[in-house]
Design an enzyme around this catalytic site. Structure first.
Site, short mmCIF file in Angstrom:
data_model
loop_
_atom_site.label_atom_id
_atom_site.label_comp_id
_atom_site.label_asym_id
_atom_site.label_seq_id
_atom_site.Cartn_x
_atom_site.Cartn_y
_atom_site.Cartn_z
N ASP A 45 5.41 -2.20 3.44
CA ASP A 45 5.76 -3.33 4.30
C ASP A 45 6.26 -4.50 3.46
O ASP A 45 6.69 -5.52 3.99
CB ASP A 45 4.60 -3.72 5.23
N SER A 46 6.23 -4.35 2.13
CA SER A 46 6.88 -5.31 1.23
C SER A 46 8.36 -5.44 1.57
O SER A 46 9.02 -6.40 1.16
CB SER A 46 6.72 -4.87 -0.24
N ASP A 84 3.82 2.76 5.34
CA ASP A 84 2.82 1.70 5.19
C ASP A 84 2.50 1.10 6.56
O ASP A 84 3.42 0.65 7.27
CB ASP A 84 3.41 0.61 4.27
N LYS A 114 -0.27 4.71 4.31
CA LYS A 114 -1.13 3.82 3.51
C LYS A 114 -1.63 2.72 4.45
O LYS A 114 -0.91 2.28 5.34
CB LYS A 114 -0.37 3.19 2.34
N GLU A 116 -4.15 -0.93 4.50
CA GLU A 116 -4.89 -1.95 3.73
C GLU A 116 -6.29 -2.13 4.29
O GLU A 116 -6.46 -2.21 5.52
CB GLU A 116 -4.15 -3.30 3.78
N GLU A 183 -4.87 -2.95 -6.05
CA GLU A 183 -3.87 -3.98 -6.36
C GLU A 183 -4.52 -5.22 -6.96
O GLU A 183 -5.49 -5.77 -6.41
CB GLU A 183 -3.09 -4.37 -5.08
O1 KIV Z 1 4.06 -2.84 0.63
C1 KIV Z 1 4.05 -2.47 -0.55
O2 KIV Z 1 5.11 -2.24 -1.16
C2 KIV Z 1 2.75 -2.30 -1.19
C3 KIV Z 1 2.66 -2.33 -2.68
C4 KIV Z 1 1.27 -2.39 -3.12
C5 KIV Z 1 3.31 -1.25 -3.40
O3 KIV Z 1 1.78 -2.16 -0.52
#
Ligand code: KIV
Length: 266
Positions: A45-46, A84, A114, A116, A183
């Site tokens: 999500d970056s 993400d 992924k 968080e 992270e």
């Molecule tokens: O969104 C992202 O790119 C991440 C980084 C930690 C790689 O979560």
């Protein structure tokens, strides 16, 4: 089906071989990252910051994540692709989390997601893995919690904070995560977590002892200028290269050099 799977994550940890990850958000760069032999690609999500030009990752939507993940999976032959989970795609409830994570596999062709968070998402991880959606957990600096953390700060620096992160690492492993992204935490803490867990750790700003490493592609190739975190190593400067090329293009049109006969039809 990608060549690299969640089983290779575990195999590489057992063999003491490093797992190589990078982000990508579109077809041309995903092709390059895959061709370079990276094991797994995170459509992070970056993208909100490095592609969309947003202040932080919070406004990124599920539909935008699916749009970008489709481009990446279309490009990739060997690497495993992870989607993400964006802000508010899972915090709102477990069934919402399963529905949204499922979209990454069903609509976008990803192989895992992924997510968080630590203890507070253990039940989400359980429900996702029960639904055959492999999960990479993400603790330490979690950018979606930027307001709670008061900025993008190194986490786990006090004894109490470090102990909490170690506990959270065990909780997400027990809940069924196949790997854990760490992270911005101190080297010694990342080393301890890596040694204690049987699932592989992937570090970003977590030192050299993690089982694998990940960075944001646009940081690595010099396409994000707003700030450069301490943990980033820039391996190329595509901003400079692109600027040079585009200035020459502009000048050649102005001077009547381009297009020449070579670029014209008889
Ligand atoms: O969104 C992202 O790119 C991440 C980084 C930690 C790689 O979560």
């Amino acid at each position: 089906m990608p060549n690299f799977t969640i089983h290779d994550f575990l195999r590489k940890k057992k063999e003491g071989k490093k797992i190589i990850m990078l982000t990508a958000y579109d077809y041309p760069f995903a092709r390059i990252v895959d061709e370079a032999g990276v094991d797994a690609i995170l459509v992070g999500d970056s993208l909100g910051m490095v592609v969309q030009g947003l202040e932080n990752t919070l406004p990124v939507t599920m539909d935008e994540m699916i749009y970008h993940t489709k481009m990446v999976t279309r490009a990739v032959k060997d690497a495993m692709v992870l989607g993400d989970m964006p802000f508010m795609s899972y915090q709102t409830g477990i069934s919402e989390a399963v529905k949204n994570a499922g979209r990454f596999l069903k609509e976008a062709g990803a192989s895992a997601v992924k997510i968080e968070g630590g203890a507070e998402i253990a039940e989400h991880i359980r429900a996702l893995t029960k639904s055959d959606i492999p999960v990479m957990a993400h603790i330490g600096l979690t950018p979606q919690s930027v307001h709670r953390m008061g900025g993008y700060k190194v986490q786990g620096k006090t004894e109490v904070a470090a102990k909490k992160l170690i506990e959270e690492a065990h909780i997400v492993e027990d809940a069924g995560a196949f790997s854990l992204l760490l992270e911005a935490i101190p080297i010694s803490l990342a080393k301890k977590i890596t040694e204690e867990l049987s699932i592989p750790t992937i570090g970003i700003g977590a030192g050299p002892h993690c089982d694998g490493q990940i960075l944001v592609l646009h940081d690595v190739i010099g396409l994000f200028e707003r700030f450069v975190p301490k943990f980033v190593k820039q391996y190329a400067n595509l901003k400079e290269e692109s600027l040079k090329a585009i200035k020459i293009y502009r000048e050649e049109i102005e001077k009547g050099i381009f297009p020449s006969r070579d670029q014209s039809f008889k």
